[in-house]
Structures are given as C-alpha cells and as structure tokens.
Scaffold this motif. Sequence first.
Motif, PDB file in Angstrom:
ATOM      1  N   LEU A  73       0.822  -1.208   0.000  1.00  0.00           N
ATOM      2  CA  LEU A  73       0.000   0.000   0.000  1.00  0.00           C
ATOM      3  C   LEU A  73       0.857   1.259   0.000  1.00  0.00           C
ATOM      4  O   LEU A  73       0.571   2.230  -0.711  1.00  0.00           O
ATOM      5  CB  LEU A  73      -0.926  -0.018   1.213  1.00  0.00           C
ATOM      6  N   SER A  74       1.918   1.254   0.800  1.00  0.00           N
ATOM      7  CA  SER A  74       2.796   2.427   0.839  1.00  0.00           C
ATOM      8  C   SER A  74       3.483   2.651  -0.499  1.00  0.00           C
ATOM      9  O   SER A  74       3.588   3.783  -0.986  1.00  0.00           O
ATOM     10  CB  SER A  74       3.836   2.256   1.957  1.00  0.00           C
ATOM     11  N   GLY A  75       3.958   1.579  -1.120  1.00  0.00           N
ATOM     12  CA  GLY A  75       4.587   1.721  -2.429  1.00  0.00           C
ATOM     13  C   GLY A  75       3.610   2.190  -3.501  1.00  0.00           C
ATOM     14  O   GLY A  75       3.971   3.002  -4.363  1.00  0.00           O
ATOM     15  N   GLY A  83       3.374   9.095 -10.485  1.00  0.00           N
ATOM     16  CA  GLY A  83       2.721   8.969 -11.786  1.00  0.00           C
ATOM     17  C   GLY A  83       1.830  10.153 -12.105  1.00  0.00           C
ATOM     18  O   GLY A  83       1.725  10.577 -13.273  1.00  0.00           O
ATOM     19  N   LEU A  84       1.161  10.734 -11.077  1.00  0.00           N
ATOM     20  CA  LEU A  84       0.338  11.917 -11.305  1.00  0.00           C
ATOM     21  C   LEU A  84       1.182  13.092 -11.787  1.00  0.00           C
ATOM     22  O   LEU A  84       0.796  13.828 -12.710  1.00  0.00           O
ATOM     23  CB  LEU A  84      -0.394  12.279 -10.018  1.00  0.00           C
ATOM     24  N   PHE A  85       2.345  13.240 -11.203  1.00  0.00           N
ATOM     25  CA  PHE A  85       3.233  14.326 -11.631  1.00  0.00           C
ATOM     26  C   PHE A  85       3.684  14.130 -13.077  1.00  0.00           C
ATOM     27  O   PHE A  85       3.672  15.066 -13.884  1.00  0.00           O
ATOM     28  CB  PHE A  85       4.436  14.395 -10.685  1.00  0.00           C
ATOM     29  N   GLY A 101      -7.923  12.852 -24.240  1.00  0.00           N
ATOM     30  CA  GLY A 101      -6.526  12.440 -24.275  1.00  0.00           C
ATOM     31  C   GLY A 101      -5.725  12.843 -23.060  1.00  0.00           C
ATOM     32  O   GLY A 101      -5.041  12.000 -22.455  1.00  0.00           O
ATOM     33  N   PRO A 102      -5.752  14.110 -22.610  1.00  0.00           N
ATOM     34  CA  PRO A 102      -4.953  14.493 -21.439  1.00  0.00           C
ATOM     35  C   PRO A 102      -5.351  13.738 -20.171  1.00  0.00           C
ATOM     36  O   PRO A 102      -4.487  13.282 -19.414  1.00  0.00           O
ATOM     37  CB  PRO A 102      -5.232  15.994 -21.311  1.00  0.00           C
ATOM     38  N   TYR A 103      -6.620  13.579 -19.934  1.00  0.00           N
ATOM     39  CA  TYR A 103      -7.063  12.870 -18.721  1.00  0.00           C
ATOM     40  C   TYR A 103      -6.690  11.390 -18.788  1.00  0.00           C
ATOM     41  O   TYR A 103      -6.353  10.775 -17.776  1.00  0.00           O
ATOM     42  CB  TYR A 103      -8.577  13.020 -18.544  1.00  0.00           C
ATOM     43  N   LEU A 104      -6.759  10.825 -19.993  1.00  0.00           N
ATOM     44  CA  LEU A 104      -6.389   9.424 -20.149  1.00  0.00           C
ATOM     45  C   LEU A 104      -4.911   9.221 -19.895  1.00  0.00           C
ATOM     46  O   LEU A 104      -4.506   8.229 -19.265  1.00  0.00           O
ATOM     47  CB  LEU A 104      -6.763   8.931 -21.550  1.00  0.00           C
ATOM     48  N   ASN A 105      -4.095  10.172 -20.340  1.00  0.00           N
ATOM     49  CA  ASN A 105      -2.654  10.066 -20.091  1.00  0.00           C
ATOM     50  C   ASN A 105      -2.335  10.184 -18.594  1.00  0.00           C
ATOM     51  O   ASN A 105      -1.470   9.473 -18.075  1.00  0.00           O
ATOM     52  CB  ASN A 105      -1.913  11.154 -20.869  1.00  0.00           C
ATOM     53  N   VAL A 106      -3.030  11.073 -17.913  1.00  0.00           N
ATOM     54  CA  VAL A 106      -2.788  11.228 -16.474  1.00  0.00           C
ATOM     55  C   VAL A 106      -3.205   9.973 -15.733  1.00  0.00           C
ATOM     56  O   VAL A 106      -2.484   9.475 -14.841  1.00  0.00           O
ATOM     57  CB  VAL A 106      -3.548  12.469 -15.938  1.00  0.00           C
ATOM     58  N   LEU A 107      -4.357   9.400 -16.084  1.00  0.00           N
ATOM     59  CA  LEU A 107      -4.817   8.187 -15.404  1.00  0.00           C
ATOM     60  C   LEU A 107      -3.878   7.026 -15.669  1.00  0.00           C
ATOM     61  O   LEU A 107      -3.569   6.230 -14.761  1.00  0.00           O
ATOM     62  CB  LEU A 107      -6.229   7.853 -15.874  1.00  0.00           C
ATOM     63  N   THR A 108      -3.400   6.912 -16.893  1.00  0.00           N
ATOM     64  CA  THR A 108      -2.470   5.833 -17.230  1.00  0.00           C
ATOM     65  C   THR A 108      -1.169   5.969 -16.456  1.00  0.00           C
ATOM     66  O   THR A 108      -0.612   4.985 -15.941  1.00  0.00           O
ATOM     67  CB  THR A 108      -2.192   5.833 -18.739  1.00  0.00           C
ATOM     68  N   ALA A 109      -0.674   7.207 -16.347  1.00  0.00           N
ATOM     69  CA  ALA A 109       0.578   7.431 -15.615  1.00  0.00           C
ATOM     70  C   ALA A 109       0.410   7.110 -14.124  1.00  0.00           C
ATOM     71  O   ALA A 109       1.320   6.534 -13.497  1.00  0.00           O
ATOM     72  CB  ALA A 109       1.033   8.872 -15.799  1.00  0.00           C
ATOM     73  N   ALA A 114       1.796   3.547  -9.741  1.00  0.00           N
ATOM     74  CA  ALA A 114       1.417   2.787  -8.551  1.00  0.00           C
ATOM     75  C   ALA A 114       1.824   1.330  -8.677  1.00  0.00           C
ATOM     76  O   ALA A 114       2.310   0.718  -7.711  1.00  0.00           O
ATOM     77  CB  ALA A 114      -0.085   2.902  -8.332  1.00  0.00           C
ATOM     78  N   ALA A 115       1.672   0.752  -9.873  1.00  0.00           N
ATOM     79  CA  ALA A 115       2.021  -0.658 -10.066  1.00  0.00           C
ATOM     80  C   ALA A 115       3.524  -0.881  -9.931  1.00  0.00           C
ATOM     81  O   ALA A 115       3.978  -1.820  -9.247  1.00  0.00           O
ATOM     82  CB  ALA A 115       1.510  -1.123 -11.426  1.00  0.00           C
TER      83      ALA A 115
END
Length: 263
Positions: A73-75, A83-85, A101-109, A114-115
């Motif tokens: 969870l911490s990682g 990833g958000l940055f 597109g921009p929101y999709l890129n942010v969510l993917t990052a 996180a993974a």
Amino acid sequence: MSNLFGRTRPIDQARVVPTGETIGSYTSYLDAQKAVDYLADEKFPVQHVSIVGNDLKMVERVTGKLSYPRVALSGAMTGAWFGLFIGVMLSFFDGGGQAGGPYLNVLTAVLMGAAFWMLFAIIGYAAQRGKRDFTSTNQVLASSYDVIVTPDVAMDARRLLAQLPMSSTAPRPFQGQGQNHSHQPPVQTPPRPEGWHDPYGSQQPTVEPAPETDGSETARPGQAPLSGPRRGEFPDLPDGRPQYGIRIDTPPAPAEDDSPAGN
C-alpha cells in the motif's frame, strides 16, 4: 558555511565550537530559538550569538510494524503521486487530437506508477528477509541548548533576556559583574564600643593578679574576673524590695529552758 541571507563565515571558524559567555540554557531547542528571535526583535547584533547543543543523542522512534500488505500500500501511494506528476507534465505536450486524451494520459501514468512502485517496494522488503520489520524516524536531540554570545556584548544580551518571561538554567551574574573590582577598598568592620559584652561570644581566658581582699571569692588563674552577684544570689532592689518573689520573715526559734526538771 553559508546561507542564503547571511554572510559566509570562515571555514576555520565553522569547524570549532563557539566560545563566549552563556546567557541562557534551555532544555528545548524551540526555547533557545525563541530567545535568539527575541534578541533579533530588540535590534541586538545576533551575528555574535550561537546556539550550542550539549550531549547530543540520536533518537530513533518506531512508528509501526511492517508487513507485505502495508509495504504494498505504501509503495502504491508513492508511485501514484509520482505517476500523477509525470501524467500532468505529459498532458502539456499532448496535441489534444483525441477526446479525453490528457485525462487518459494522467490516469495511465498514475496506474503505471502505482504498479511499478508497489512491485519495487515488495521486492525490497522481501530482500531484507525479516531483518527490519518496522518503520521508524530518526532524530538528533540534545540534553540542553546553550545560547552563547561574545564577551563584549554579553551584558547587553543578559539585560534583554531578563525581560523575556522564560525559564533558563544558566547562572545569573551578580550585580556589577564584568566590572573591575580590584581597586575597590576592602570593607572594614566598625570597632565595637568599649564596655560592650557579647553573651554568646567566646571569652578569652585572662590572667590577672589577685587583688588584696578581705576573704571574698576571687578569680582563679586562667579565668575571667568574677563580677556581680554569685550564682543563686539575687540582690534587692534599690527601694529594699526583693528582686524576685516575696520575702517571708522567719519566726524566731523558741528559747530552750535550761532549768532542771521539777523546779
């Protein structure tokens, strides 16, 4: 050593412990910081002031126990922020040809960050093999903090800190400290008047020749001369009355009859 708003001190001076007079000693660093801040507010030249910590100790405070779910969870949370940055930075260079597109890129990052960070945290925790199953924070503390100033401005600093309602364990100087007292004349005790007698003082034995008396008690050699009434004797007052109590006249004893019996 240097900072953004102060002058650069010489390297040799930064490697030695500051010397001077201690004007305040506090058990908390915040109290010492407050004392220096008060001196700065009073237009005191604070470049002559130093805070010295005594008996430094490294303290490690345990905050919790580690486990695989907690590590994961911490990682994941750390990776999500990273990833958000990255996603926000990449969204600035997106042409915007595709809807969302921009929101999709942010969510993917965020998901990828996180993974990956969760995976790296689990691998690092497994490599320790249970040798450190807890989290902690490190801190360097001192038993006391001394506020030290140079001797030429020590009296002014003490005068200003005396107006600050804070408890300090530093010894306070006596009145007039810092002045030269070597030329002051010594204090002389006034002589005792003649005839003054100290009833609680020690009497020095005196040896006087015995005067010619008519049989009354005199002082023995090595003792002070005897004067006044003897122990147990209380002279009468000038008007004839007894000094203590009342006088009881003793009746005269009856005269004995020396005549022979039967006469």
